[in-house]
Design an enzyme around this catalytic site. Structure first.
Site, PDB file in Angstrom:
ATOM      1  N   ASP A  67       0.821  -1.208   0.000  1.00  8.61           N
ATOM      2  CA  ASP A  67       0.000   0.000   0.000  1.00  8.61           C
ATOM      3  C   ASP A  67       0.854   1.257   0.000  1.00  8.61           C
ATOM      4  O   ASP A  67       2.074   1.201   0.180  1.00  8.61           O
ATOM      5  CB  ASP A  67      -0.972  -0.007   1.185  1.00  8.61           C
ATOM      6  CG  ASP A  67      -0.325  -0.479   2.488  1.00  8.61           C
ATOM      7  OD1 ASP A  67       0.909  -0.431   2.600  1.00  8.61           O
ATOM      8  OD2 ASP A  67      -1.063  -0.897   3.399  1.00  8.61           O
ATOM      9  N   ASP A 136      -8.030  -3.333  14.050  1.00  3.18           N
ATOM     10  CA  ASP A 136      -9.398  -3.620  13.586  1.00  3.18           C
ATOM     11  C   ASP A 136      -9.422  -4.829  12.642  1.00  3.18           C
ATOM     12  O   ASP A 136     -10.448  -5.126  12.032  1.00  3.18           O
ATOM     13  CB  ASP A 136     -10.000  -2.384  12.886  1.00  3.18           C
ATOM     14  CG  ASP A 136      -9.215  -1.954  11.651  1.00  3.18           C
ATOM     15  OD1 ASP A 136      -8.181  -2.583  11.334  1.00  3.18           O
ATOM     16  OD2 ASP A 136      -9.638  -0.963  10.998  1.00  3.18           O
ATOM     17  N   HIS A 138      -7.530  -5.184   9.916  1.00  2.00           N
ATOM     18  CA  HIS A 138      -7.218  -4.915   8.503  1.00  2.00           C
ATOM     19  C   HIS A 138      -5.914  -5.585   8.070  1.00  2.00           C
ATOM     20  O   HIS A 138      -5.026  -5.844   8.878  1.00  2.00           O
ATOM     21  CB  HIS A 138      -7.222  -3.411   8.196  1.00  2.00           C
ATOM     22  CG  HIS A 138      -6.109  -2.607   8.772  1.00  2.00           C
ATOM     23  ND1 HIS A 138      -6.271  -1.336   9.264  1.00  2.00           N
ATOM     24  CD2 HIS A 138      -4.783  -2.876   8.920  1.00  2.00           C
ATOM     25  CE1 HIS A 138      -5.109  -0.878   9.686  1.00  2.00           C
ATOM     26  NE2 HIS A 138      -4.189  -1.786   9.490  1.00  2.00           N
ATOM     27  N   GLU A 143      -9.858  -2.331   5.117  1.00  2.00           N
ATOM     28  CA  GLU A 143     -10.554  -2.152   6.386  1.00  2.00           C
ATOM     29  C   GLU A 143     -11.737  -3.138   6.476  1.00  2.00           C
ATOM     30  O   GLU A 143     -12.106  -3.758   5.477  1.00  2.00           O
ATOM     31  CB  GLU A 143     -11.070  -0.710   6.485  1.00  2.00           C
ATOM     32  CG  GLU A 143      -9.967   0.360   6.370  1.00  2.00           C
ATOM     33  CD  GLU A 143      -9.143   0.542   7.658  1.00  2.00           C
ATOM     34  OE1 GLU A 143      -9.107  -0.372   8.511  1.00  2.00           O
ATOM     35  OE2 GLU A 143      -8.539   1.620   7.798  1.00  2.00           O
TER      36      GLU A 143
HETATM   37  P1  PGA Z   1       1.962  -2.147  12.593  1.00  2.00           P
HETATM   38  O1  PGA Z   1       0.864  -2.047  11.452  1.00  2.00           O
HETATM   39  O2  PGA Z   1       2.956  -3.161  12.132  1.00  2.00           O
HETATM   40  O3  PGA Z   1       2.549  -0.775  12.646  1.00  2.00           O
HETATM   41  O4  PGA Z   1       1.259  -2.556  13.837  1.00  2.00           O
HETATM   42  C1  PGA Z   1       0.216  -3.191  11.004  1.00  2.00           C
HETATM   43  C2  PGA Z   1      -0.938  -2.812  10.128  1.00  2.00           C
HETATM   44  O5  PGA Z   1      -1.619  -1.799  10.391  1.00  2.00           O
HETATM   45  O6  PGA Z   1      -1.196  -3.546   9.161  1.00  2.00           O
END
Ligand code: PGA
Length: 242
Positions: A67, A136, A138, A143
């Protein structure tokens, strides 16, 4: 889903790094799907160390990032392009032409998504996709309630996601509202998925992920339908799972 329990973040990073290195040793022209965020940083450091020791070459590897924020160009300090340069690309021998990240300042959003998806398909799809998970549920920036059939697309970020990611920016206002992300179908076409989960902030979503059935409400739950997923998880992240 194969689950590997690591005692802490350092061990998780080493296990994950070894899985990526093994993939490249087995297939020198592997197509890797890469993730950003806090979780894979230790894994990238481990991989860079291996390269510095002369243990591995990325000369034939192709990468696709999951992304990118819309509105940030590749040079912006908070772009995922800058993140990848900082933690990996500047330190290994991968040719620039082999690295792919959505262009956050593309003029035509639809064309950007279509072309990104097409490039992944042309490369024969991803051999090993590194993934994190949001609180959440995702994956990428998909999402809750993103259709499982989705391909690379433009998303509006949930407020919780923007708030969680605010730590990388000076203020919430600076966190972009939109992003490009591989879709869930894009991710699911990967031949092997390496899901990394660390820390107690993820313990609740992990308990839901492991105990509940597959639902669009928890995007990561779709991974239970994939034939080859390796979850590397530390004890803190498993602390609420019975
Ligand atoms: P993080 O992000 O590794 O910073 O916890 C993971 C994500 O949001 O996919």
């Amino acid at each position: 889903m194969k689950i590997i329990e690591a005692k802490d973040y350092d061990e998780l990073s080493k296990i994950a790094g070894d899985i990526v290195l093994a993939q490249i040793r087995e297939k020198h022209n592997s197509v890797l799907g890469l993730a950003t965020g806090s979780t894979p940083i230790g894994m990238y450091e481990y991989i860079v160390e291996a390269h510095k020791k002369g243990d591995i070459s990325f000369a034939a590897v192709t990468t696709f990032n999951l992304d990118e924020y819309v509105g940030l160009d590749g040079e912006h300090p908070n772009s995922y392009s800058t993140y990848m340069d900082t933690y990996l690309f500047d330190h290994i021998d991968i040719p620039k032409a082999n690295m792919h990240i959505p262009n956050g300042v593309a003029l035509d959003a639809e064309a950007e998504c279509t072309q990104y998806e097409a490039k992944i398909v042309q490369s024969g799809d991803i051999d090993l996709q590194v993934l994190g998970i949001g609180i959440d549920g995702h994956i990428g920036f998909n999402e809750p309630f993103t259709p499982f059939t989705s391909k690379t697309h433009l998303v509006q970020l949930h407020e919780t996601t923007r708030e969680v990611n605010q730590r990388f920016f000076d203020s919430l206002d600076e966190v972009p509202t939109h992003a490009y992300t591989m879709g869930i179908d894009t991710i699911m076409r990967s031949k092997h998925i390496l899901l990394l989960i660390s820390g107690s902030s993820k313990a609740e979503i992990v308990a839901r992920l492991l105990n509940e059935s597959v639902t669009e409400e928890i995007p990561a739950s779709v991974l239970k339908n994939h034939p080859h997923v390796t979850l590397v998880i530390d004890r803190d992240a498993l602390s609420k799972t019975k």
